[in-house]
Design a protein around this motif. Structure first.
Motif, PDB file in Angstrom:
ATOM      1  N   PRO A  54      -9.260 -19.725  34.135  1.00 60.51           N
ATOM      2  CA  PRO A  54     -10.664 -19.907  33.732  1.00 60.51           C
ATOM      3  C   PRO A  54     -10.840 -19.844  32.218  1.00 60.51           C
ATOM      4  CG  PRO A  54     -10.540 -18.494  35.656  1.00 60.51           C
ATOM      5  CD  PRO A  54      -9.127 -18.700  35.186  1.00 60.51           C
ATOM      6  N   ASP A  55     -10.139 -18.915  31.558  1.00 60.90           N
ATOM      7  CA  ASP A  55     -10.233 -18.837  30.100  1.00 60.90           C
ATOM      8  C   ASP A  55      -9.655 -20.093  29.459  1.00 60.90           C
ATOM      9  OD1 ASP A  55     -11.381 -16.358  30.321  1.00 60.90           O
ATOM     10  OD2 ASP A  55      -9.567 -15.243  29.782  1.00 60.90           O
ATOM     11  N   GLU A  61     -12.852 -27.027  27.270  1.00 58.13           N
ATOM     12  CA  GLU A  61     -14.203 -27.544  27.047  1.00 58.13           C
ATOM     13  C   GLU A  61     -14.626 -27.373  25.587  1.00 58.13           C
ATOM     14  OE1 GLU A  61     -15.864 -29.440  29.152  1.00 58.13           O
ATOM     15  OE2 GLU A  61     -13.984 -29.231  30.261  1.00 58.13           O
ATOM     16  N   ARG A  62     -14.178 -26.321  24.945  1.00 56.22           N
ATOM     17  CA  ARG A  62     -14.480 -26.169  23.512  1.00 56.22           C
ATOM     18  C   ARG A  62     -13.781 -27.257  22.700  1.00 56.22           C
ATOM     19  NH1 ARG A  62     -13.591 -20.664  24.722  1.00 56.22           N
ATOM     20  NH2 ARG A  62     -11.590 -20.635  23.608  1.00 56.22           N
ATOM     21  N   ALA A  63     -12.556 -27.602  23.119  1.00 54.33           N
ATOM     22  CA  ALA A  63     -11.845 -28.692  22.426  1.00 54.33           C
ATOM     23  C   ALA A  63     -12.588 -30.007  22.593  1.00 54.33           C
ATOM     24  CB  ALA A  63     -10.422 -28.802  22.966  1.00 54.33           C
ATOM     25  N   ARG A  64     -13.082 -30.248  23.807  1.00 53.57           N
ATOM     26  CA  ARG A  64     -13.845 -31.477  24.058  1.00 53.57           C
ATOM     27  C   ARG A  64     -15.080 -31.522  23.151  1.00 53.57           C
ATOM     28  NH1 ARG A  64     -13.772 -34.014  29.048  1.00 53.57           N
ATOM     29  NH2 ARG A  64     -13.317 -32.015  30.070  1.00 53.57           N
ATOM     30  N   ALA A  65     -15.773 -30.399  23.069  1.00 56.19           N
ATOM     31  CA  ALA A  65     -16.997 -30.351  22.261  1.00 56.19           C
ATOM     32  C   ALA A  65     -16.689 -30.525  20.777  1.00 56.19           C
ATOM     33  CB  ALA A  65     -17.722 -29.032  22.503  1.00 56.19           C
ATOM     34  N   PRO A 231     -15.066 -28.204  39.808  1.00 56.64           N
ATOM     35  CA  PRO A 231     -13.614 -28.282  40.009  1.00 56.64           C
ATOM     36  C   PRO A 231     -13.060 -27.263  40.993  1.00 56.64           C
ATOM     37  CG  PRO A 231     -14.138 -28.562  37.692  1.00 56.64           C
ATOM     38  CD  PRO A 231     -15.419 -28.180  38.374  1.00 56.64           C
ATOM     39  N   TRP A 232     -13.517 -26.044  40.936  1.00 59.80           N
ATOM     40  CA  TRP A 232     -12.939 -25.024  41.801  1.00 59.80           C
ATOM     41  C   TRP A 232     -13.318 -25.226  43.263  1.00 59.80           C
ATOM     42  CZ3 TRP A 232      -8.960 -22.719  39.955  1.00 59.80           C
ATOM     43  CH2 TRP A 232      -8.872 -22.462  38.579  1.00 59.80           C
TER      44      TRP A 232
END
Length: 355
Positions: A54-55, A61-65, A231-232
């Protein structure tokens, strides 16, 4: 010869640890210290059984942003992959049989070859400088690199996009040799694709695809559980609901490269692509002037990548002198990025063979 600042203002000290005069970012960027640190930490955590998916997914997602902010689009328009060619293949697979794809002569294979692999498509290439004028009725897609890998030439993207709109064609721009130093708006094109391991300083194994808000007609053939809206809850059987965003085109992330990418992108955001571009281009121009004064004829332009025809055989000699460059299409190719300084340019010029 004009002087340039010794380094890039705003670049943290001790962020890079190169032991050479490294002028080969067009092949692979250097990893920042912050990236190396997170890679070591996550490898250690994984070895010790303390890793947290999860981390890790939150960091993805931070990389995507971060990437979305750099290319000026919403994160909902960014899909993550592992390499350029598989993401280009999504665009190639969405074209109807018989469609014409227009590209530039000698462009990078990962951009052109997925279209060539479809025998029912018509791939036509012309010289880069003639690309905008070669768009015609019936052209379905124009695919071009923003910056040519072989010699650093910069495409006239405004003219190309305008010609494509006038003829109802879509656009696909490979920004692998551009994003990180050449500011651009990915929203100006239907699709862009970018390998992160060069100017974005990512570990190899991360790529980014931008799509229109409506998905651009792409079919998420590579979709697995990670592409589900939840996803989960999409781990078993077929995925009931694909992500409403471009994440539906994601492949399962390679966690180590993606975690490193998030850290590298944070550095680029801090320093700023605009400032990096000014810095890189000033160093490249310093080299062009010096090389011309030494009797060489570098490819002209205003690019961070400089190719010198006829000097390909000099790369080995430069390596022996502690200067890392590359050879592409028979040319000596050098590339200047945020960690380079005027001293690096002068070192290169000092060991460059004379004609």
């Amino acid at each position: 010869m004009e002087t340039t600042p010794p380094g890039l203002p705003g670049l943290p000290e001790n962020e890079f640890a190169s032991k050479t005069t490294y002028l080969d970012t067009a092949s692979h960027g250097l990893l920042p210290a912050r990236t190396v640190e997170v890679l070591h930490r996550v490898i250690r955590e994984t070895a010790e059984g303390r890793g947290s998916m999860p981390d890790w997914l939150a960091a993805v997602e931070r990389a995507r942003a971060r990437y979305a902010r750099i290319v000026r689009v919403s994160p909902d328009r960014v899909a993550l992959g592992t390499a350029v060619a598989p993401q280009v293949s999504l665009v190639a697979g969405a074209l109807p049989s018989g469609a014409e794809v227009l590209g530039a002569d000698g462009d990078f294979s990962s951009l052109l070859n997925p279209f060539a692999m479809r025998a029912d498509l018509k791939l036509r290439t012309v010289p880069l400088e003639e690309l905008a004028g070669a768009v015609r009725p019936g052209t379905a897609l124009v695919a071009v690199s923003a910056v040519q890998s072989a010699d650093g030439r910069i495409a006239d993207l405004d003219a190309i996009a305008g010609a494509a709109r006038d003829h109802g064609a879509r656009t696909l721009v490979d920004t692998t040799q551009a994003v990180g130093w050449l500011p651009l708006d990915a929203g100006a094109f239907d699709h862009t694709v970018c390998g992160g391991y060069k100017w974005l300083l990512n570990p190899r194994g991360v790529s980014f695809l931008t799509v229109p808000e409506d998905g651009g007609g792409l079919v998420p053939l590579q979709a697995g559980w990670i592409a589900g809206e939840r996803p989960w809850e999409s781990c078993y059987g077929t995925v009931d609901e694909l992500a409403r965003s471009a994440r539906r085109f994601d492949t399962a992330p390679a966690f180590l490269p993606c975690l490193g990418a998030e850290r590298s992108l944070s550095l680029l955001e801090e320093v700023g692509p605009e400032a990096i571009g000014v810095h890189n281009r000033a160093l490249a121009e310093r080299f062009r002037v010096g090389a011309a004064e030494a009797g060489h004829r570098p490819v002209p332009g205003d690019s961070a990548i400089v190719a010198v025809p006829g000097l390909g055989e000099a790369a080995e000699r430069l390596t022996e002198a502690g200067v890392r460059a590359s050879v592409r299409a028979g040319n000596l190719r050098v590339a200047f990025h945020l960690y380079n300084t005027a001293a690096d340019v002068d070192r290169l010029l000092a060991v460059l063979p004379r004609p």
